[in-house]
Design a protein around this motif. Structure first.
Motif, PDB file in Angstrom:
ATOM      1  N   ALA A  52      46.664 -66.986-108.100  1.00 21.12           N
ATOM      2  CA  ALA A  52      45.388 -66.131-108.779  1.00 21.12           C
ATOM      3  C   ALA A  52      45.194 -64.949-108.442  1.00 21.12           C
ATOM      4  O   ALA A  52      45.437 -64.385-107.148  1.00 21.12           O
ATOM      5  CB  ALA A  52      44.223 -67.046-108.348  1.00 21.12           C
ATOM      6  N   LEU A  53      44.572 -63.795-109.238  1.00 18.61           N
ATOM      7  CA  LEU A  53      44.494 -62.615-108.974  1.00 18.61           C
ATOM      8  C   LEU A  53      43.013 -62.337-108.919  1.00 18.61           C
ATOM      9  O   LEU A  53      42.375 -61.722-110.021  1.00 18.61           O
ATOM     10  CB  LEU A  53      45.178 -61.765-109.700  1.00 18.61           C
ATOM     11  N   PHE A  54      42.087 -62.662-108.116  1.00 18.99           N
ATOM     12  CA  PHE A  54      40.784 -62.265-108.088  1.00 18.99           C
ATOM     13  C   PHE A  54      39.937 -61.102-108.151  1.00 18.99           C
ATOM     14  O   PHE A  54      39.115 -60.923-108.926  1.00 18.99           O
ATOM     15  CB  PHE A  54      40.090 -63.090-106.853  1.00 18.99           C
ATOM     16  N   PHE A  55      40.903 -60.138-107.756  1.00 22.74           N
ATOM     17  CA  PHE A  55      40.503 -58.642-107.869  1.00 22.74           C
ATOM     18  C   PHE A  55      40.628 -58.058-109.304  1.00 22.74           C
ATOM     19  O   PHE A  55      40.250 -57.277-109.689  1.00 22.74           O
ATOM     20  CB  PHE A  55      41.174 -57.692-107.029  1.00 22.74           C
ATOM     21  N   ASN A  56      41.578 -58.905-110.306  1.00 21.57           N
ATOM     22  CA  ASN A  56      41.662 -58.610-111.643  1.00 21.57           C
ATOM     23  C   ASN A  56      41.012 -59.770-112.609  1.00 21.57           C
ATOM     24  O   ASN A  56      41.685 -60.038-113.402  1.00 21.57           O
ATOM     25  CB  ASN A  56      43.127 -58.185-111.686  1.00 21.57           C
ATOM     26  N   ALA A  57      40.037 -60.326-111.918  1.00 28.25           N
ATOM     27  CA  ALA A  57      39.514 -61.347-112.711  1.00 28.25           C
ATOM     28  C   ALA A  57      38.968 -61.112-114.234  1.00 28.25           C
ATOM     29  O   ALA A  57      39.018 -62.013-114.808  1.00 28.25           O
ATOM     30  CB  ALA A  57      38.320 -61.810-112.117  1.00 28.25           C
ATOM     31  N   ILE A  58      38.649 -59.947-114.383  1.00 25.48           N
ATOM     32  CA  ILE A  58      38.391 -59.822-115.849  1.00 25.48           C
ATOM     33  C   ILE A  58      39.626 -59.507-116.858  1.00 25.48           C
ATOM     34  O   ILE A  58      39.382 -59.761-117.976  1.00 25.48           O
ATOM     35  CB  ILE A  58      37.842 -58.217-115.824  1.00 25.48           C
ATOM     36  N   ASP A  59      40.750 -59.578-116.252  1.00 17.03           N
ATOM     37  CA  ASP A  59      42.018 -59.657-117.024  1.00 17.03           C
ATOM     38  C   ASP A  59      42.398 -61.287-117.208  1.00 17.03           C
ATOM     39  O   ASP A  59      42.477 -61.914-116.253  1.00 17.03           O
ATOM     40  CB  ASP A  59      43.125 -58.910-116.507  1.00 17.03           C
ATOM     41  N   VAL A  60      42.937 -61.397-118.525  1.00 21.60           N
ATOM     42  CA  VAL A  60      43.494 -62.747-118.721  1.00 21.60           C
ATOM     43  C   VAL A  60      44.458 -63.038-117.848  1.00 21.60           C
ATOM     44  O   VAL A  60      45.044 -63.922-117.388  1.00 21.60           O
ATOM     45  CB  VAL A  60      43.203 -63.153-119.933  1.00 21.60           C
ATOM     46  N   THR A  61      45.745 -62.146-118.249  1.00 20.54           N
ATOM     47  CA  THR A  61      46.866 -62.510-117.526  1.00 20.54           C
ATOM     48  C   THR A  61      47.292 -60.997-116.826  1.00 20.54           C
ATOM     49  O   THR A  61      48.112 -60.158-117.219  1.00 20.54           O
ATOM     50  CB  THR A  61      47.828 -62.602-118.725  1.00 20.54           C
TER      51      THR A  61
END
Length: 425
Positions: free
Chosen positions: A195-204
């Motif tokens: 998981a990439l929480f800092f890029n949560a707004i991005d789907v992939t």
């Protein structure tokens, strides 16, 4: 077989001493056949038990897979509902609010009981609990992850972020709430390992290796700005109240993920970083303003000006006509170091009665007289004294020590609050 061999050996030893050898043969054969029958019965029992155990395990595995597939389908249905919601304006607003938010409890409460998010979270929990609790006996973590990884692969990054937030606040009023089981389950299955929480707004999204350092930089910049207000001469001394880490950083500290190590390290060291940077900024401030601690900077305009009693007849005429007799002008005393030092002493001792009212004049030609009042001169002197006092306060740490201590304590409290929510196995 060992039993038969033992019987045969024993009977062989007794053969020589027995006269009725035919009877011994009959007895021996009967004992051997009896032993063989017992062994066959025992082996048959073991085979039956093994067959039964295999059947039970197969049945349990079939039941597990059947239940797993049923819950997986329910999960897919609820996941599609959540994804559709997040693609709406209202869903985007909710996600943006969580990403930009800084209050952990508020973020948690936002999802708690949400009419669209909560049903999905419940289905996911039951699915993961089924994997963890009803798989084969002695299943390893890797065995279970074969199934949980399938589930995780279906969940896009923004939804994973919501799952993390939903299970991130588990200690309330000193006690573990119902979400503690959820967090432990997610952690045990290492559910956020990608998981990439800092890029949560991005789907992939792709991994941003600088996400943690960027988050730290933003916080430190805000703290430095506040600190700058504390040591600035005449600063307004207001706080940038939102100098806080955001929710993605908080959940990155709570759950294991590609940036959890960096996040926790940042959490552990942010207060010392701030203290070090504040000390450096203070020293830089003193160095850059060293030249400003010069009396000439504040009262240079008055040096060389002529002064006279503000209530004298000559003073009144000059102010009314803005002209001055040259002979008088050159006879008047001039402002010099001794004059300025005298008034600095008067102001330092807060003895206004010792002040003599003056006006200050300078001529460029007989018809152009520049006039300054003593009020402005005294303001310039007072400003110089205040500046000196300010620099002394900065150098001693009196100007910012309380602010630094308060912010370091706040950062320490923040660290404790976040780590308190990270449950151990």
């Amino acid at each position: 077989m060992e039993i038969i061999n033992g019987i045969t050996t024993a009977l062989g030893q007794a053969w020589a001493s027995i006269s009725d050898k035919p009877m011994l043969v009959v007895t021996t054969l009967a004992a051997i056949y009896t032993a063989r029958a017992a062994i066959a019965t025992s082996n048959s029992t073991k085979v039956s038990e093994a067959t039964l155990l295999h059947t039970q395990r197969t049945s349990r595995r079939d039941e597990f897979i059947s239940r797993y597939n049923l819950l997986l389908e329910q999960h897919k249905e609820q996941l599609n509902i959540v994804k559709s919601y997040l693609d709406t304006e209202k869903g985007k607003e909710l996600l943006d609010g969580l990403i930009e938010g800084t209050d952990h409890l508020t973020a948690f409460k936002t999802l708690q009981g949400h009419n669209i998010i909560s049903p999905y979270m419940r289905v996911l929990y039951h699915l993961l609990r089924h994997i963890n609790a009803h798989y084969i006996d002695n299943a390893t973590k890797e065995d279970k992850k074969k199934y949980s990884s399938i589930v995780r692969s279906l969940i896009r990054n923004d939804v994973l972020f919501l799952v993390a937030v939903n299970a991130s606040y588990v200690i309330e009023d000193g006690d573990e709430n119902d979400y503690g089981k959820y967090q432990r389950l997610l952690s045990e299955l290492n559910f956020f390992e990608h998981a990439l929480f800092f890029n949560a707004i991005d789907v992939t999204p792709g991994l941003d290796k600088h996400a943690v350092s960027s988050a730290r930089h933003i916080v430190l910049m805000g703290l430095e700005s506040n600190h700058g207000e504390r040591i600035a001469f005449g600063g307004r001394n207001y706080d940038l109240m939102n100098v806080r880490f955001k929710i993605p950083f908080i959940v990155s500290c709570i759950f294991d993920n590609p940036l959890s190590f960096q996040s926790i390290e940042c959490l552990q060291t942010i207060d010392s970083y701030f203290k070090q940077k504040a000390d450096e900024d203070r020293n830089d401030y003193l160095i850059s303003n060293k030249g400003q601690n010069d009396l000439q900077t504040f009262v240079a305009h008055y040096y060389g000006m002529k002064y006279l009693d503000s209530l004298s007849e000559e003073s009144i005429i000059i102010r009314l006509t803005r002209k001055v007799d040259l002979d008088l002008y050159y006879q008047l005393p001039s402002v010099d170091d001794a004059y300025v030092d005298n008034y600095l002493t008067i102001l330092s001792n807060e003895n206004p009665s010792a002040q003599t009212g003056h006006i200050y004049i300078r001529i460029y030609n007989v018809d152009d007289v520049n006039i300054q009042t003593q009020e402005n001169f005294l303001k310039s002197c007072a400003l110089f004294l205040a500046w000196q006092k300010h620099l002394e306060s900065v150098a001693s740490g009196d100007a910012d020590s309380q602010y630094i201590q308060r912010e370091m304590q706040r950062l320490s409290d923040f660290r404790s609050a976040v780590l308190r929510q990270r449950l151990t196995a």
